[in-house]
Design a protein around this motif. Structure first.
Motif, PDB file in Angstrom:
ATOM      1  N   ILE A  73       0.851  -1.191   0.000  1.00 53.00           N
ATOM      2  CA  ILE A  73       0.000   0.000   0.000  1.00 53.00           C
ATOM      3  C   ILE A  73       0.887   1.242   0.000  1.00 53.00           C
ATOM      4  O   ILE A  73       1.843   1.332   0.770  1.00 53.00           O
TER       5      ILE A  73
ATOM      6  N   ARG B 228       1.859   7.094   0.732  1.00 51.46           N
ATOM      7  CA  ARG B 228       1.167   8.380   0.656  1.00 51.46           C
ATOM      8  C   ARG B 228      -0.234   8.273   1.247  1.00 51.46           C
ATOM      9  O   ARG B 228      -0.753   9.236   1.799  1.00 51.46           O
ATOM     10  N   TYR B 229      -0.844   7.090   1.128  1.00 58.55           N
ATOM     11  CA  TYR B 229      -2.185   6.927   1.697  1.00 58.55           C
ATOM     12  C   TYR B 229      -2.122   6.845   3.221  1.00 58.55           C
ATOM     13  O   TYR B 229      -3.051   7.254   3.907  1.00 58.55           O
TER      14      TYR B 229
ATOM     15  N   GLU C 105       0.058   8.509   4.946  1.00 58.89           N
ATOM     16  CA  GLU C 105       0.237   9.911   5.303  1.00 58.89           C
ATOM     17  C   GLU C 105      -1.108  10.647   5.271  1.00 58.89           C
ATOM     18  O   GLU C 105      -1.413  11.444   6.153  1.00 58.89           O
ATOM     19  N   LEU C 106      -1.901  10.334   4.254  1.00 57.19           N
ATOM     20  CA  LEU C 106      -3.232  10.937   4.157  1.00 57.19           C
ATOM     21  C   LEU C 106      -4.053  10.593   5.395  1.00 57.19           C
ATOM     22  O   LEU C 106      -4.687  11.467   5.995  1.00 57.19           O
TER      23      LEU C 106
ATOM     24  N   LEU D 147      -5.548  13.225   8.143  1.00 57.26           N
ATOM     25  CA  LEU D 147      -6.984  13.330   8.440  1.00 57.26           C
ATOM     26  C   LEU D 147      -7.289  12.843   9.862  1.00 57.26           C
ATOM     27  O   LEU D 147      -8.450  12.817  10.263  1.00 57.26           O
TER      28      LEU D 147
ATOM     29  N   LEU E 152      -7.296   9.864  11.124  1.00 55.95           N
ATOM     30  CA  LEU E 152      -8.233   8.747  11.134  1.00 55.95           C
ATOM     31  C   LEU E 152      -7.997   7.903  12.377  1.00 55.95           C
ATOM     32  O   LEU E 152      -6.865   7.682  12.779  1.00 55.95           O
TER      33      LEU E 152
ATOM     34  N   ARG F 134     -10.858   1.516   5.856  1.00 60.95           N
ATOM     35  CA  ARG F 134     -10.984   2.296   4.623  1.00 60.95           C
ATOM     36  C   ARG F 134      -9.714   2.315   3.794  1.00 60.95           C
ATOM     37  O   ARG F 134      -9.762   2.544   2.596  1.00 60.95           O
ATOM     38  N   ILE F 135      -8.558   2.110   4.423  1.00 62.92           N
ATOM     39  CA  ILE F 135      -7.304   2.189   3.673  1.00 62.92           C
ATOM     40  C   ILE F 135      -6.585   0.840   3.631  1.00 62.92           C
ATOM     41  O   ILE F 135      -6.271   0.346   2.553  1.00 62.92           O
TER      42      ILE F 135
ATOM     43  N   PRO G  30      -9.012  -2.365   2.042  1.00 64.02           N
ATOM     44  CA  PRO G  30      -9.232  -2.252   0.593  1.00 64.02           C
ATOM     45  C   PRO G  30      -7.923  -2.235  -0.187  1.00 64.02           C
ATOM     46  O   PRO G  30      -7.862  -2.770  -1.292  1.00 64.02           O
ATOM     47  N   GLY G  31      -6.881  -1.652   0.409  1.00 63.88           N
ATOM     48  CA  GLY G  31      -5.598  -1.611  -0.278  1.00 63.88           C
ATOM     49  C   GLY G  31      -4.995  -2.998  -0.426  1.00 63.88           C
ATOM     50  O   GLY G  31      -4.313  -3.298  -1.403  1.00 63.88           O
TER      51      GLY G  31
ATOM     52  N   SER H 128     -13.380  -3.357  -9.428  1.00 62.65           N
ATOM     53  CA  SER H 128     -13.800  -2.686 -10.663  1.00 62.65           C
ATOM     54  C   SER H 128     -13.149  -1.314 -10.810  1.00 62.65           C
ATOM     55  O   SER H 128     -13.134  -0.751 -11.898  1.00 62.65           O
ATOM     56  N   TRP H 129     -12.605  -0.764  -9.731  1.00 59.13           N
ATOM     57  CA  TRP H 129     -11.948   0.550  -9.821  1.00 59.13           C
ATOM     58  C   TRP H 129     -10.614   0.472 -10.522  1.00 59.13           C
ATOM     59  O   TRP H 129     -10.057   1.494 -10.917  1.00 59.13           O
ATOM     60  N   ARG H 130     -10.099  -0.763 -10.680  1.00 61.23           N
ATOM     61  CA  ARG H 130      -8.764  -0.862 -11.262  1.00 61.23           C
ATOM     62  C   ARG H 130      -8.824  -0.934 -12.771  1.00 61.23           C
ATOM     63  O   ARG H 130      -9.667  -1.606 -13.327  1.00 61.23           O
ATOM     64  N   ARG H 131      -7.911  -0.274 -13.422  1.00 59.96           N
ATOM     65  CA  ARG H 131      -7.771  -0.450 -14.859  1.00 59.96           C
ATOM     66  C   ARG H 131      -6.440  -1.106 -15.113  1.00 59.96           C
ATOM     67  O   ARG H 131      -5.393  -0.553 -14.816  1.00 59.96           O
TER      68      ARG H 131
ATOM     69  N   LEU I 176       3.494  15.875  10.068  1.00 61.45           N
ATOM     70  CA  LEU I 176       3.839  14.704   9.245  1.00 61.45           C
ATOM     71  C   LEU I 176       5.339  14.465   9.205  1.00 61.45           C
ATOM     72  O   LEU I 176       5.845  13.829   8.298  1.00 61.45           O
TER      73      LEU I 176
ATOM     74  N   PHE J   6      -2.502  17.991  -0.665  1.00 60.38           N
ATOM     75  CA  PHE J   6      -1.203  17.583  -1.195  1.00 60.38           C
ATOM     76  C   PHE J   6      -1.085  17.983  -2.665  1.00 60.38           C
ATOM     77  O   PHE J   6      -2.067  18.338  -3.304  1.00 60.38           O
TER      78      PHE J   6
ATOM     79  N   ARG K 267      -4.328  12.729  -4.147  1.00 60.98           N
ATOM     80  CA  ARG K 267      -4.284  11.674  -3.140  1.00 60.98           C
ATOM     81  C   ARG K 267      -5.673  11.185  -2.741  1.00 60.98           C
ATOM     82  O   ARG K 267      -6.037  11.164  -1.567  1.00 60.98           O
TER      83      ARG K 267
ATOM     84  N   PRO L  86      -8.116   5.293  -4.615  1.00 58.68           N
ATOM     85  CA  PRO L  86      -8.674   4.842  -5.901  1.00 58.68           C
ATOM     86  C   PRO L  86      -9.778   3.815  -5.736  1.00 58.68           C
ATOM     87  O   PRO L  86     -10.565   3.618  -6.654  1.00 58.68           O
ATOM     88  N   TRP L  87      -9.822   3.151  -4.571  1.00 62.97           N
ATOM     89  CA  TRP L  87     -10.825   2.096  -4.382  1.00 62.97           C
ATOM     90  C   TRP L  87     -12.094   2.629  -3.743  1.00 62.97           C
ATOM     91  O   TRP L  87     -12.944   1.855  -3.335  1.00 62.97           O
TER      92      TRP L  87
ATOM     93  N   TRP M 220     -15.710   7.214  -9.913  1.00 61.40           N
ATOM     94  CA  TRP M 220     -14.439   6.736  -9.372  1.00 61.40           C
ATOM     95  C   TRP M 220     -13.386   7.823  -9.599  1.00 61.40           C
ATOM     96  O   TRP M 220     -13.436   8.513 -10.629  1.00 61.40           O
TER      97      TRP M 220
ATOM     98  N   ASN N 248     -10.409   7.760 -10.721  1.00 62.16           N
ATOM     99  CA  ASN N 248      -9.658   7.729 -11.981  1.00 62.16           C
ATOM    100  C   ASN N 248     -10.526   8.030 -13.208  1.00 62.16           C
ATOM    101  O   ASN N 248     -10.032   8.032 -14.323  1.00 62.16           O
TER     102      ASN N 248
END
Lengths: 279, 247
Positions: free
Chosen positions: A171, A174-175, A177-178, A182, A184, A192-193, A196-197, A272-275, B64, B84, B88, B91-92, B128, B130
């Motif tokens: 994963i 950067r996520y 760090e996000l 936030l 969380l 949530r991170i 799913p990641g 389905s979010w992935r291409r 951070l 940022f 960021r 994506p899911w 989504w 993307n």
């Protein structure tokens, strides 16, 4: 300004085709029912081989014999009963193994101490085949259901752990760090991170795991068992019933294929979010 | 800091106070005892050459930089948020869950929808990330940062990856949003024009300290054609050590 006209294909000496289409590098559009083509081809080969006498029926029963035998086995209820017992074992082992595998992967992925404690033993288990553990498990747990489900669980746990752990470690920081920015809560961060990641890795692990569950099943059912598909096949070996063995093998194959297909279906919907190249 | 209630000489309330901030990586000290104050609702732009420590300062304010060596006092409000350079977005997750990621409570979705409407993305809740353009993604990121009604907004070159046209549109949007929500803002940028166009005060970081502290007094709407704009521009570019061609 001149009026724009569609450019005529330019022909230069040495160029064979003027408007050649650009070569595409991806695998192209999906073939409808593409997954069935390989197995059907195999089936056709088997049928032709048996019909022409190229395959001896003592070595490998003809497809139609297998079908009628399967019919007989269903008629007297043996097939369903044994299948139900086997499926229950596989499902139980799969569920327990998946839960343990995911929990271990999260513990080992999110904390250095967790990794130090968990990762080594799982890697060691990875190197020991299920068959080699069976004698010990029989001594510990007897030859009952407990031993069978435990063997399957151990076989399932490893691929689920390895791939989930790998997905989790992959994963993007950067996520993370996000999540920190936030503020969380750890539970939200996990839900949530992290999960799913790690999902793509987890689902890949599941594809290995469902097959591992059926494989482990074969091992435990052919040793000291009195029910299940493996037992049915082992009994058939003693009476030289090739057709019954083939029914069992085909059943294992179908079950493996179906369960892998089910995981792939989930994979396609959940990701389905992935291409990717496959889309 | 003593404040006099109702007194004319009372200092304005401070959202951010940084004193003697030191930060370094290995042998290299990036910030040498830097001091900084940002008032409530003040829009501050931070300029500096690359490697001057702009982002290091922003990350210190955002909390951070736990693994970075250093000392000093950093007082920031609990409720601050970061934009940022990359949007960021997860994506899911679809757009709306991305916006309300840090929110709690039953009205989270309603607030998220309102925030999306504010950045002009009403109706895209179920898209989504993307599927969105770069500018749209950055607007979702803005919505995510503002939906918590932060007292401090920290933006690290948020428009750096956008094309020039989108960037101008985003400037207008950011100005509008800040006027409505009144957070204190620290915008890190390398674009002098962007800093002058948006900020109440432009700081220039050099040698690990604030080298220039320039209040910008320009009537709205600010434009490159205002003579005062050009004046600020010239002096800031000079402080950055840039010689413009053709002068």
């Amino acid at each position: 300004m001149s009026v724009l006209t569609p450019a005529k294909p330019e022909t230069r000496p040495g160029m064979p085709e003027p408007a050649r289409r650009r070569r595409r590098l991806g695998p192209g559009r999906p073939i409808p029912f593409g997954a069935a083509i390989g197995p059907l081809l195999l089936l056709a080969l088997w049928t032709v081989g048996s019909a022409t006498g190229w395959i001896d029926s003592r070595t490998l029963s003809a497809p139609w014999t297998v079908v009628t035998t399967a019919g007989d086995l269903i008629a007297d209820g043996r097939l369903q009963d044994n299948l139900a017992v086997s499926a229950r074992r596989a499902a139980l082992g799969l569920v327990i193994g998946t839960v343990i595998g995911v929990v271990l992967a999260v513990v080992s992925g999110l904390s250095r101490w967790g990794e130090a404690v968990v990762d080594g033993p799982v890697q060691i288990k990875r190197g020991i085949p299920a068959l080699a553990l069976v004698p010990l498990l029989i001594l510990w747990l007897g030859i009952g259901e407990q031993m069978k489900v435990t063997t399957i669980t151990l076989g399932v746990l490893v691929p689920v752990y390895i791939h989930t752990h790998n997905g989790l470690r992959g994963i993007d920081s950067r996520y993370v760090e996000l999540g920190e920015s936030l503020r969380l809560r750890p539970s939200v961060f996990l839900r949530r991170i992290v999960l799913p990641g790690a999902l793509p890795g987890f689902l890949l692990g599941m594809r290995f795991a469902v097959v591992a569950a059926w494989l482990a099943l074969v091992v435990v059912e052919q040793i000291n068992s009195t029910s299940g598909i493996g037992y049915m096949m082992d009994l058939a070996r003693e009476y030289g019933q090739t057709d019954v063995i083939i029914v069992g093998l085909v059943l294992y194959g179908i079950l493996g294929l179906l369960s892998d297909g089910a995981v792939r279906l989930v994979q396609r919907r959940a990701l389905s979010w992935r291409r990717t190249l496959a889309d | 800091m003593a404040t006099h209630a109702g007194g004319l000489t009372a200092a304005p309330p401070r959202t951010v106070r940084v004193e003697r901030l030191v930060r370094g990586f290995g042998d290299r000290t990036v910030l040498h005892g830097l001091d900084l104050e940002i008032a409530d609702g003040e829009f501050v732009a931070l300029l500096g050459r690359s490697g001057s420590g702009k982002s290091t300062l922003l990350r210190a304010l955002a909390g951070l930089d736990r693994d970075v060596a250093g000392s000093g006092t950093v007082l920031v409000p609990e409720n601050s948020s970061v934009v940022f350079q990359d949007a960021r977005l997860l994506p899911w997750q679809r757009v709306l869950p991305n916006v309300v990621l840090g929110l709690r409570g039953p009205d989270a979705d309603a607030r998220g929808r309102a925030a999306l409407a504010e950045v002009g993305l009403a109706g895209r809740e179920r898209a989504w990330p993307n599927e969105l353009s770069g500018g749209e993604q950055q607007r979702v990121a803005l919505a995510r940062s503002l939906v918590t009604e932060p007292e401090l907004l920290l933006a690290d070159e948020p428009f750096g990856a956008l094309d020039a046209l989108t960037r101008i549109r985003m400037h207008g949007l950011l100005r509008e949003l800040c006027a409505r929500h009144r957070p204190a803002v620290l915008l890190v940028t390398h674009d002098v024009d962007e800093a002058i166009a948006l900020a109440d005060r432009v700081l220039l970081i050099d040698g690990g300290r604030i080298a220039v502290d320039q209040s910008i007094e320009l009537p709205a709407p600010r434009s490159h054609r205002q003579p005062a704009f050009l004046g600020y521009r010239e002096s800031l570019l000079e402080a950055l050590g840039v010689q413009e061609a053709g002068r």
